[in-house]
Write a protein that holds these residues in place. Structure first.
Motif, PDB file in Angstrom:
ATOM      1  N   ALA A 133     -12.128   4.666  30.033  1.00  0.00           N
ATOM      2  CA  ALA A 133     -10.917   3.854  30.110  1.00  0.00           C
ATOM      3  C   ALA A 133     -11.240   2.394  29.832  1.00  0.00           C
ATOM      4  O   ALA A 133     -12.286   1.890  30.241  1.00  0.00           O
ATOM      5  N   VAL A 134     -10.325   1.745  29.124  1.00  0.00           N
ATOM      6  CA  VAL A 134     -10.538   0.340  28.784  1.00  0.00           C
ATOM      7  C   VAL A 134      -9.495  -0.542  29.447  1.00  0.00           C
ATOM      8  O   VAL A 134      -8.349  -0.152  29.645  1.00  0.00           O
ATOM      9  N   GLY A 135      -9.936  -1.762  29.770  1.00  0.00           N
ATOM     10  CA  GLY A 135      -9.047  -2.766  30.343  1.00  0.00           C
ATOM     11  C   GLY A 135      -9.098  -4.038  29.524  1.00  0.00           C
ATOM     12  O   GLY A 135      -9.603  -4.049  28.392  1.00  0.00           O
ATOM     13  N   ARG A 136      -8.604  -5.113  30.122  1.00  0.00           N
ATOM     14  CA  ARG A 136      -8.517  -6.387  29.416  1.00  0.00           C
ATOM     15  C   ARG A 136      -9.839  -6.851  28.824  1.00  0.00           C
ATOM     16  O   ARG A 136      -9.860  -7.593  27.846  1.00  0.00           O
ATOM     17  N   GLY A 137     -10.944  -6.434  29.449  1.00  0.00           N
ATOM     18  CA  GLY A 137     -12.258  -6.879  28.996  1.00  0.00           C
ATOM     19  C   GLY A 137     -12.568  -6.454  27.571  1.00  0.00           C
ATOM     20  O   GLY A 137     -13.528  -6.940  26.962  1.00  0.00           O
ATOM     21  N   ILE A 138     -11.760  -5.556  27.010  1.00  0.00           N
ATOM     22  CA  ILE A 138     -11.994  -5.098  25.644  1.00  0.00           C
ATOM     23  C   ILE A 138     -11.569  -6.178  24.635  1.00  0.00           C
ATOM     24  O   ILE A 138     -11.927  -6.124  23.461  1.00  0.00           O
ATOM     25  N   LYS A 139     -10.824  -7.132  25.124  1.00  0.00           N
ATOM     26  CA  LYS A 139     -10.500  -8.370  24.382  1.00  0.00           C
ATOM     27  C   LYS A 139      -9.570  -8.219  23.177  1.00  0.00           C
ATOM     28  O   LYS A 139      -8.586  -8.925  23.055  1.00  0.00           O
ATOM     29  N   GLU A 140      -9.920  -7.328  22.225  1.00  0.00           N
ATOM     30  CA  GLU A 140      -9.116  -7.219  21.000  1.00  0.00           C
ATOM     31  C   GLU A 140      -8.881  -5.752  20.670  1.00  0.00           C
ATOM     32  O   GLU A 140      -9.690  -4.900  21.005  1.00  0.00           O
ATOM     33  N   GLN A 141      -7.791  -5.530  19.936  1.00  0.00           N
ATOM     34  CA  GLN A 141      -7.420  -4.160  19.585  1.00  0.00           C
ATOM     35  C   GLN A 141      -8.531  -3.450  18.830  1.00  0.00           C
ATOM     36  O   GLN A 141      -8.799  -2.281  19.050  1.00  0.00           O
ATOM     37  N   LYS A 142      -9.186  -4.161  17.920  1.00  0.00           N
ATOM     38  CA  LYS A 142     -10.187  -3.489  17.080  1.00  0.00           C
ATOM     39  C   LYS A 142     -11.371  -3.001  17.917  1.00  0.00           C
ATOM     40  O   LYS A 142     -12.064  -2.058  17.548  1.00  0.00           O
ATOM     41  N   ASN A 143     -11.581  -3.628  19.080  1.00  0.00           N
ATOM     42  CA  ASN A 143     -12.713  -3.219  19.921  1.00  0.00           C
ATOM     43  C   ASN A 143     -12.494  -1.884  20.624  1.00  0.00           C
ATOM     44  O   ASN A 143     -13.435  -1.308  21.171  1.00  0.00           O
ATOM     45  N   ILE A 144     -11.242  -1.398  20.629  1.00  0.00           N
ATOM     46  CA  ILE A 144     -10.947  -0.097  21.237  1.00  0.00           C
ATOM     47  C   ILE A 144     -11.862   0.965  20.611  1.00  0.00           C
ATOM     48  O   ILE A 144     -12.276   1.927  21.261  1.00  0.00           O
ATOM     49  N   GLU A 145     -12.188   0.750  19.334  1.00  0.00           N
ATOM     50  CA  GLU A 145     -13.028   1.691  18.589  1.00  0.00           C
ATOM     51  C   GLU A 145     -14.364   1.954  19.304  1.00  0.00           C
ATOM     52  O   GLU A 145     -14.832   3.093  19.356  1.00  0.00           O
ATOM     53  N   ILE A 146     -14.926   0.906  19.907  1.00  0.00           N
ATOM     54  CA  ILE A 146     -16.204   1.041  20.620  1.00  0.00           C
ATOM     55  C   ILE A 146     -16.064   2.048  21.760  1.00  0.00           C
ATOM     56  O   ILE A 146     -16.922   2.911  21.971  1.00  0.00           O
ATOM     57  N   ALA A 147     -14.954   1.931  22.486  1.00  0.00           N
ATOM     58  CA  ALA A 147     -14.716   2.842  23.605  1.00  0.00           C
ATOM     59  C   ALA A 147     -14.447   4.256  23.109  1.00  0.00           C
ATOM     60  O   ALA A 147     -14.869   5.240  23.720  1.00  0.00           O
ATOM     61  N   LYS A 148     -13.719   4.345  21.970  1.00  0.00           N
ATOM     62  CA  LYS A 148     -13.432   5.666  21.405  1.00  0.00           C
ATOM     63  C   LYS A 148     -14.725   6.373  21.020  1.00  0.00           C
ATOM     64  O   LYS A 148     -14.859   7.593  21.193  1.00  0.00           O
ATOM     65  N   GLN A 149     -15.677   5.603  20.480  1.00  0.00           N
ATOM     66  CA  GLN A 149     -16.962   6.206  20.105  1.00  0.00           C
ATOM     67  C   GLN A 149     -17.660   6.794  21.321  1.00  0.00           C
ATOM     68  O   GLN A 149     -18.245   7.877  21.254  1.00  0.00           O
ATOM     69  N   LEU A 150     -17.584   6.080  22.438  1.00  0.00           N
ATOM     70  CA  LEU A 150     -18.213   6.589  23.660  1.00  0.00           C
ATOM     71  C   LEU A 150     -17.487   7.851  24.141  1.00  0.00           C
ATOM     72  O   LEU A 150     -18.133   8.849  24.500  1.00  0.00           O
ATOM     73  N   ALA A 151     -16.155   7.818  24.113  1.00  0.00           N
ATOM     74  CA  ALA A 151     -15.385   8.986  24.538  1.00  0.00           C
ATOM     75  C   ALA A 151     -15.712  10.190  23.649  1.00  0.00           C
ATOM     76  O   ALA A 151     -15.920  11.304  24.141  1.00  0.00           O
ATOM     77  N   ASP A 152     -15.801   9.946  22.331  1.00  0.00           N
ATOM     78  CA  ASP A 152     -16.114  11.037  21.398  1.00  0.00           C
ATOM     79  C   ASP A 152     -17.510  11.588  21.657  1.00  0.00           C
ATOM     80  O   ASP A 152     -17.717  12.800  21.674  1.00  0.00           O
ATOM     81  N   ALA A 153     -18.470  10.698  21.851  1.00  0.00           N
ATOM     82  CA  ALA A 153     -19.850  11.134  22.082  1.00  0.00           C
ATOM     83  C   ALA A 153     -19.932  11.996  23.340  1.00  0.00           C
ATOM     84  O   ALA A 153     -20.667  12.983  23.390  1.00  0.00           O
ATOM     85  N   LEU A 154     -19.151  11.640  24.345  1.00  0.00           N
ATOM     86  CA  LEU A 154     -19.189  12.383  25.615  1.00  0.00           C
ATOM     87  C   LEU A 154     -18.271  13.605  25.592  1.00  0.00           C
ATOM     88  O   LEU A 154     -18.312  14.433  26.500  1.00  0.00           O
ATOM     89  N   GLY A 155     -17.407  13.695  24.598  1.00  0.00           N
ATOM     90  CA  GLY A 155     -16.416  14.765  24.572  1.00  0.00           C
ATOM     91  C   GLY A 155     -15.317  14.527  25.596  1.00  0.00           C
ATOM     92  O   GLY A 155     -14.788  15.459  26.201  1.00  0.00           O
ATOM     93  N   GLY A 156     -14.960  13.264  25.806  1.00  0.00           N
ATOM     94  CA  GLY A 156     -13.943  12.925  26.799  1.00  0.00           C
ATOM     95  C   GLY A 156     -12.705  12.340  26.156  1.00  0.00           C
ATOM     96  O   GLY A 156     -12.586  12.255  24.938  1.00  0.00           O
ATOM     97  N   GLU A 157     -11.770  11.957  27.019  1.00  0.00           N
ATOM     98  CA  GLU A 157     -10.519  11.356  26.569  1.00  0.00           C
ATOM     99  C   GLU A 157     -10.578   9.844  26.752  1.00  0.00           C
ATOM    100  O   GLU A 157     -11.212   9.352  27.682  1.00  0.00           O
TER     101      GLU A 157
END
Lengths: 256, 331
Positions: free
Chosen positions: B214-238
């Motif tokens: 899960a991401v919060g304000r600390g992600i700063k910008e919309q494009k950075n959501i991708e970083i979190a998505k990569q982690l979710a994908d690697a873990l097989g999570g949502e």
């Protein structure tokens, strides 16, 4: 429509907060900003005025620093502002805050009063609803949409677990506004210039004191909450931390 | 005459909101410490059977405030019924769950009664013969012990999860229910509610997810959501988010966790740049394990994290994605 927006200045989200000597409040030598839902309430008032005409008045209660919230609101398009100015307003309970606002606007006739759904400091979520009862107006909370109808309004309330509900009511009314109801605008350069010439009325604590009673609730002490869980902090370089986390995910959490 | 605690329980269409039982647990604990009598009350139309259901709990009496006009919730209807009832009963303490519905009407009720509510409490303590109620302040960064300083009845609402609903004690349920017919005058109810509805069918059911990033304000910008998505994908999570991220449109609303979004209970909840405001915590504190990565060591999310990294998520997450991939490849 003539709309009043109640706005509050609160500590900035990442401001480092420290207790003051009384142990009942924080040290105030920090940065402040507008309470987030209040910014959405202002935006909604400006949009309603753009659609239906009228006037947007903003009010805040707090020390001199709180004037910044009003200046920003005027720059964004509010027509005038009222500042209940004084340190005394910081420690009022929600009933007294609502009474102070009621006293400050007694010569105005508003169709709608907006507040944010709650503040980021106290988080009471009460002032708007109390104000509606003091004025004997209907109200609705956690609002995500407002339509003007003949003889009143139809609003969309947010309920729990993803449910919503439309509610109709006559005017005048009080609404508490949820963050995300609209997209916030920025103040323009022209707006900032024009704001300097817009009326900003100041009222002192003495001007509304007769409306206020003793607080009905009082903070006895403020403190850092006790941790309910013991957090294991992982330290080192980013790569070391990443390796340690993977260990935890594999051996403790067992998801790898 | 003994002092009374009144627990006002929330029901909709004949079913209790689960947090009502948490209120009973809190009320039973306070009753045990104070020696005060515990009574409960339910508001609605044709609510006899659920009044009986609560009568099975350990308490002295259950009042069913009945009126056809109370079939659908309105603040004016509830305030009229409860004001009349409470003015007559004069309980010492009135307890309710801090639900969206209660916060819609309780400030109106307490103002009409000339009293106050200490809202959204997470606990209480007894000091001498006085009860103090603990509530979170500054988005959970501080807690405050708050005392009533005016005349009663004193109202308190408790945050969801503050007490365990399954710990509500059973008692002898013999003839405890008393029905009170409420006559609501014409024109008293000023608002006209329509049927509740869901915005769109939720395509994403986060409640069943075992791993959530899960991401919060600390992600700063919309494009950075991708970083979190990569982690979710690697873990097989949502992927999920706190409210401000969904408000900004960076992730769809259906991925929001918290009081206005979904309530989740995964095996692990990895919070990236989430400070841990109360409204978010209530949606994820059922997670079996919480990992928090945040640059602010005093962020409230660390109060409930099992594993914490104080640091910049943009430094930590990319190598974490690589390590997870390695671990998966090796497994």
């Amino acid at each position: 429509m003539k709309i009043l927006v109640c706005m509050k200045q609160v500590p900035q989200k990442d401001a480092p907060l420290k207790l003051n000597e009384s142990g009942r409040w924080i040290r105030e030598d920090i940065s402040y900003e507008v309470n987030e839902p209040d910014a959405y309430a202002l935006e909604e008032a400006l949009r309603q005025k753009e659609k239906h005409g009228g006037e947007v008045v903003v009010i805040t209660a707090g020390p001199g620093r709180a004037q910044q919230v009003l200046r920003e609101a005027l720059a964004k398009g509010a027509d005038r502002a009222i500042h209940l100015e004084g340190d005394e307003f910081v420690g009022l309970d929600p009933v007294n805050t609502a009474k102070a606002i009621q006293a400050a606007i007694k010569d105005d006739a508003f169709d709608l009063i907006f507040t944010g759904l709650q503040s980021d400091d106290y988080g009471f979520a009460q002032t708007g609803v109390i104000l509606s009862e003091l004025l004997n107006w209907p109200h609705a909370t956690i609002i995500m949409q407002i339509e003007k109808k003949d003889g009143g309004i139809r609003v969309k309330r947010e309920l729990e677990s993803g449910d919503f509900q439309f509610v109709e009511m006559p005017l005048p009314a009080v609404l508490t506004i949820q963050s995300g109801i609209n997209k916030l605008r920025y103040a323009t350069l022209i707006g900032i210039k024009q704001a300097k010439n817009k009326p900003l009325q100041k009222k002192a604590f003495a001007d509304v004191q007769s409306a206020i009673g003793p607080n009905l609730q009082q903070i006895q002490r403020l403190y850092i909450p006790q941790k309910t869980k013991k957090t294991e902090l992982l330290e080192g370089t980013s790569t070391e931390v990443a390796k340690k986390l993977v260990e935890k995910l594999r051996n403790d959490v067992r998801v790898l | 005459m003994s002092e009374t605690i009144l627990a006002v329980l929330e029901q909709r269409q004949g079913k209790f909101n689960r947090v009502s039982f948490e209120t009973i647990t809190a009320a039973q604990a306070i009753a045990a410490e104070s020696g005060w009598t515990l009574e409960a009350c339910v508001v609605g139309s044709e609510i006899g059977s659920i009044a009986n259901e609560v009568a099975a709990k350990k308490l002295s009496k259950v009042y069913a405030l009945e009126s056809a006009a109370l079939a659908t919730y309105t603040p004016d209807g509830y305030v009229f019924a409860l004001k009349q009832f409470i003015s007559g009963k004069k309980p010492r303490l009135v307890l309710m769950p801090h639900t969206y519905q209660v916060r819609d009407f309780i400030p109106q009720l307490t103002t009409a009664l000339g009293t106050t509510v200490i809202s959204d409490c997470v606990g209480y303590r007894k000091e001498g013969d006085q009860f103090l109620f603990t509530r979170q302040m500054f988005q959970g960064k501080f807690a405050a012990d708050v005392a009533f300083s005016g005349p009663g009845p004193h109202f308190v609402t408790f945050q969801a999860g503050a007490f365990r609903g399954d710990k509500a004690e059973d008692g002898a349920s013999a003839d405890l229910v008393e029905t009170v017919q409420v006559q609501i005058p014409e024109g008293k109810i000023r608002t006209h509610p329509e049927e509740p509805f869901k915005e769109a069918r939720q395509a994403v059911d986060l409640t069943q997810a075992e791993i959530i990033v899960a991401v919060g304000r600390g992600i700063k910008e919309q494009k950075n959501i991708e970083i979190a998505k990569q982690l979710a994908d690697a873990l097989g999570g949502e992927i999920a988010a706190s409210r401000p991220i969904c408000d900004a449109g960076w992730l769809p609303m259906e991925r929001q966790v918290g009081s206005s979004g979904q309530t989740v209970a995964p095996k692990v909840y990895i919070a990236l740049g989430i400070s841990g405001a109360i409204q978010h915590i209530v949606g994820m504190k059922g997670a079996r394990a919480v990992v928090a990565i945040n640059k602010d060591s005093e962020a409230p999310i660390f109060e409930i994290a099992d594993f914490g990294v104080v640091g910049n998520l943009f430094d930590v997450v990319p190598p974490l994605v690589e390590e997870v991939k390695k671990a998966k490849a090796g497994a």
